[in-house]
Motif scaffolding. Structure first.
Motif, short mmCIF file in Angstrom:
data_model
loop_
_atom_site.label_atom_id
_atom_site.label_comp_id
_atom_site.label_asym_id
_atom_site.label_seq_id
_atom_site.Cartn_x
_atom_site.Cartn_y
_atom_site.Cartn_z
N ASP A 60 0.81 -1.21 0.00
CA ASP A 60 0.00 0.00 0.00
C ASP A 60 0.85 1.27 0.00
OD1 ASP A 60 0.88 -0.80 2.55
OD2 ASP A 60 -0.49 0.63 3.49
N SER A 61 2.15 1.15 0.14
CA SER A 61 3.03 2.32 0.20
C SER A 61 3.36 2.81 -1.21
CB SER A 61 4.31 1.99 0.96
OG SER A 61 4.01 1.48 2.25
N LYS A 62 3.82 4.04 -1.30
CA LYS A 62 4.13 4.63 -2.61
C LYS A 62 5.13 5.76 -2.45
CE LYS A 62 -0.06 7.50 -2.36
NZ LYS A 62 -1.32 7.85 -3.04
N PHE A 63 5.66 6.20 -3.61
CA PHE A 63 6.59 7.33 -3.66
C PHE A 63 5.85 8.57 -4.14
CE2 PHE A 63 9.71 3.80 -4.34
CZ PHE A 63 10.46 4.03 -3.20
N LEU A 64 6.16 9.70 -3.48
CA LEU A 64 5.61 10.99 -3.88
C LEU A 64 6.74 11.89 -4.36
CD1 LEU A 64 3.16 11.66 -0.88
CD2 LEU A 64 2.64 10.58 -3.08
N PHE A 65 6.42 12.72 -5.35
CA PHE A 65 7.38 13.69 -5.90
C PHE A 65 7.00 15.06 -5.39
CE2 PHE A 65 8.82 16.33 -9.63
CZ PHE A 65 10.16 16.23 -9.33
N ARG A 66 7.89 15.65 -4.55
CA ARG A 66 7.52 16.86 -3.82
C ARG A 66 8.77 17.69 -3.56
NH1 ARG A 66 5.31 15.36 1.79
NH2 ARG A 66 3.57 14.52 0.58
N LYS A 67 8.55 18.95 -3.30
CA LYS A 67 9.65 19.83 -2.92
C LYS A 67 9.85 19.79 -1.41
CE LYS A 67 10.66 23.31 -6.36
NZ LYS A 67 10.88 24.74 -6.59
N ASN A 68 11.12 19.95 -1.01
CA ASN A 68 11.46 20.02 0.42
C ASN A 68 12.63 21.00 0.56
OD1 ASN A 68 11.77 19.63 3.14
ND2 ASN A 68 12.85 17.68 2.93
N TYR A 69 12.29 22.26 0.87
CA TYR A 69 13.32 23.30 0.97
C TYR A 69 14.19 23.13 2.21
CZ TYR A 69 10.79 25.75 -2.73
OH TYR A 69 10.20 26.08 -3.92
N ALA A 70 13.72 22.39 3.19
CA ALA A 70 14.48 22.23 4.43
C ALA A 70 15.41 21.03 4.40
CB ALA A 70 13.52 22.10 5.62
N LYS A 71 15.59 20.42 3.24
CA LYS A 71 16.40 19.20 3.17
C LYS A 71 17.82 19.45 3.61
CE LYS A 71 16.97 17.62 -0.96
NZ LYS A 71 16.78 16.91 -2.24
N TYR A 72 18.43 20.55 3.19
CA TYR A 72 19.80 20.89 3.58
C TYR A 72 19.88 22.30 4.17
CZ TYR A 72 20.93 16.86 0.68
OH TYR A 72 20.99 15.59 0.14
N GLU A 73 18.77 22.80 4.68
CA GLU A 73 18.78 24.15 5.24
C GLU A 73 19.62 24.24 6.50
OE1 GLU A 73 17.79 28.19 5.19
OE2 GLU A 73 17.51 26.62 3.68
N ILE A 90 3.99 22.74 5.70
CA ILE A 90 4.72 21.82 6.57
C ILE A 90 5.44 20.76 5.74
CG2 ILE A 90 4.42 20.03 8.33
CD1 ILE A 90 2.17 21.71 9.50
N GLN A 91 4.78 20.25 4.71
CA GLN A 91 5.38 19.20 3.89
C GLN A 91 6.61 19.69 3.13
OE1 GLN A 91 2.15 17.86 1.44
NE2 GLN A 91 1.41 16.39 2.94
N GLN A 92 6.64 20.95 2.76
CA GLN A 92 7.74 21.45 1.94
C GLN A 92 8.81 22.17 2.75
OE1 GLN A 92 6.71 23.32 -1.73
NE2 GLN A 92 5.01 21.94 -2.13
N GLY A 93 8.84 21.99 4.06
CA GLY A 93 10.06 22.33 4.77
C GLY A 93 9.98 23.32 5.89
#
Length: 588
Positions: free
Chosen positions: A232-245, A502-505
């Protein structure tokens, strides 16, 4: 022709019988032939030798094709290949030439043994490569399927298929090799979706049944992650500005009261030294503080004092004591990943909204193995989750952070730079004179922006969508042009805007615009600052029969929302920070 052939054959037979009689009688001796004489013996021997060689070659070939075994039906032909057969006439006129069983001695003289032929063939194959000159292959990539760019992708059997989903629910199936990382897939999707690659895109591991999700690290192999996911799991394509902030502003992510090493030095450690200690394997930074732990099998939570080290996450059984006899291991870092809980506070009866979870890599759908945790505020939750990533991966995260900068530095000088909308690359300019100048005074920049907006409005004459001048109308260009921008999300709810931020960082300057729910003619700017989400209403105002948009009750007016966003990307104005990162949702 037939008579001539028979005549020649009879002549050869008579010569052969004559010479055979002389040989048996011992009367033939060496003699010197004259120029007019014909050496009949030599002629017959040459003929017999040539025919024997031809039949021997055929016999060797037959022996090799039959693995060294001679077929019984061809045995007589192989034993006497010297004389051709012409049917019954030969046996009638020459009864003494009938085939007889050959002896072992005649077998060795008439043809080579099949064992010798096979041995010669093997020796020839062994000696052939050494005797031939070594000629390099000029096109190795075309001859070897593994290195061929065309044949390699066709003949490779370790390719895997994954499906990636976007925010709008659309999915894209991608076939990837087994060694493809999350960063490589993001670049592929950015290229296919025609997006701007600002190194903020990421793949999200989403578990809807467990209510968990996390952003994959750039170096992780997607095929391995998919193998540990449920159906039931899956991959999402999304932005995350806090990845290396946290590499840019580490003090915002690691408060001094939570880092034990900073408390020992009275908080006088610079931020560069703080990150260096996290990345250095010999140093042991430690994150400490109170966390709420969900008791297994129950909905009750227990508040404990915990310590995060390289060896794992520990909690103290006696207050805030750090003695080894009072510490108990809750989870290790090597075989676990940290997730954000997305099911909400009421689902787990959590004491606060800032939940996260530590999930073992081998667990797919068992909630009993999950370690549910809850922090006091967003800053402490971000600190725990960021420290978990740093202590687990270490220098690998820093290498992934520096990889895009190294690629940009390696570009040739003639490559056109990509326009970046940030506070470091956009400044207020004045082009009223012969040469342009940078406006440093914020008050002057604000007045220049207002004047530019008025000039733009006069020049455009308020053209509508059809391209002809018209009075004020809801379908005019200034009221609909913003709907084509990536930062505008239409009629979404306040809670959904919170969720997207919240999702994007939750980094400073992350923003989006949406329609107002209370005022149908107004809009709302949702902005993140210091990990808090704030909302600012954009109200329309009418002046001289024209509609403007303003954030500060008409003090600064703009002809449309695009002009407003561009102004606050350059100037903070009444906002707590400038608009830096648009919250986008791309359809695959």
């Amino acid at each position: 022709r037939h008579d001539r052939d028979r005549k020649d054959w009879f002549l050869r037979q008579e010569n052969h019988k004559a010479w055979s009689a002389h040989l048996h009688a011992g009367l033939l001796g060496p003699r010197r032939p004259d120029h007019d004489d014909v050496d009949l013996e030599q002629l017959v021997n040459d003929m017999n030798s040539s025919m024997e060689s031809g039949y021997s070659t055929q016999a060797d070939t037959a022996l090799l094709l039959n693995n060294g075994h001679v077929p019984t039906q061809h045995h007589h032909q192989l034993m006497h290949p010297a004389f051709p057969r012409h049917g019954p006439a030969q046996r009638r006129h020459n009864p003494h030439l009938q085939p007889s069983p050959p002896s072992k001695k005649n077998l060795r003289q008439s043809q080579p043994m099949h064992i010798q032929a096979v041995r010669c063939l093997k020796e020839e194959q062994l000696l052939r490569p050494a005797s031939m000159p070594a000629i390099p292959n000029p096109f190795p990539e075309l001859c070897s399927p593994a290195g061929s760019p065309v044949l390699g992708s066709i003949l490779t059997s370790d390719n895997c298929v994954i499906k990636v989903w976007s925010e709008d629910g659309a999915g894209k199936v991608v076939e990837i090799p087994a060694d493809m990382t999350a960063r490589d897939i993001c670049q592929l999707l950015v290229y296919k979706s025609h997006c701007l690659d600002d190194n903020a895109w990421t793949l999200v591991e989403h578990h809807p049944v467990l209510g968990l999700e996390r952003c994959l690290e750039d170096h992780e192999l997607v095929v391995q992650v998919q193998a540990s996911m449920g159906s039931d799991s899956k991959f999402l394509f999304r932005k995350n500005y806090a990845k290396y902030e946290f590499f840019r502003n580490p003090l915002n992510f690691f408060p001094e009261q939570m880092v034990a090493w900073c408390q020992d030095t009275d908080g006088s450690i610079p931020q560069s030294q703080l990150l260096q200690n996290f990345l250095n394997s010999s140093s042991c930074p430690e994150i400490q503080g109170y966390l709420h732990l969900k008791e297994p099998g129950r909905k009750s939570w227990k508040k404990l004092y915990m310590f995060l080290r390289r060896s794992g996450l520990y909690f103290s059984t006696k207050g805030t004591s750090k003695e080894p006899r009072h510490l108990q291991l809750l989870s290790d870092l090597e075989d676990s990943n940290i997730f954000t809980i997305i099911t909400g506070r009421k689902f787990h009866n959590a004491p606060t909204d800032y939940q996260f979870c530590i999930k073992p890599s081998k667990v797919t759908s068992d909630c009993k193995e999950l370690k549910m945790l809850c922090a006091e505020d967003e800053q402490s939750r971000t600190c725990w989750m960021t420290a978990f990533r740093l202590l687990k991966y270490g220098i690998v995260l820093y290498q992934s952070y520096n990889a895009p900068q190294q690629r940009k530095s390696n570009l040739p000088p003639f490559t056109a730079p990509v326009r970046s909308v940030s506070e470091n690359s956009l400044v207020a300019m004045d082009f009223s004179g012969r040469t342009g100048r940078v406006i440093d005074n914020p008050v002057e920049a604000q007045s220049a922006a207002v004047e530019e907006g008025q000039t733009w409005r006069k020049r455009s004459q308020r053209m509508n969508v059809l391209g002809s001048p018209s009075p004020l109308h809801p379908s005019s260009l200034s009221t609909v042009i913003h709907r084509t921008q990536v930062w505008f999300h239409g009629r979404i709810m306040r809670e959904e805007a919170h969720k997207m931020i919240i999702q994007q960082g939750q980094v400073d300057g992350l923003f989006l615009l949406r329609d107002s729910q209370s005022n149908p003619k107004a809009f709302v700017l949702t902005l993140c600052h210091h990990q808090k989400i704030k909302h600012f209403q954009i109200l329309p105002c009418e002046e001289d029969g024209q509609v403007f948009f303003s954030l500060d009750d008409g003090a600064t007016k703009f002809t449309d929302l695009i002009h407003l966003v561009e102004f606050y990307q350059l100037n903070r104005g009444v906002l707590p920070c400038k608009l830096k990162h648009p919250c986008t949702a791309v359809a695959l």
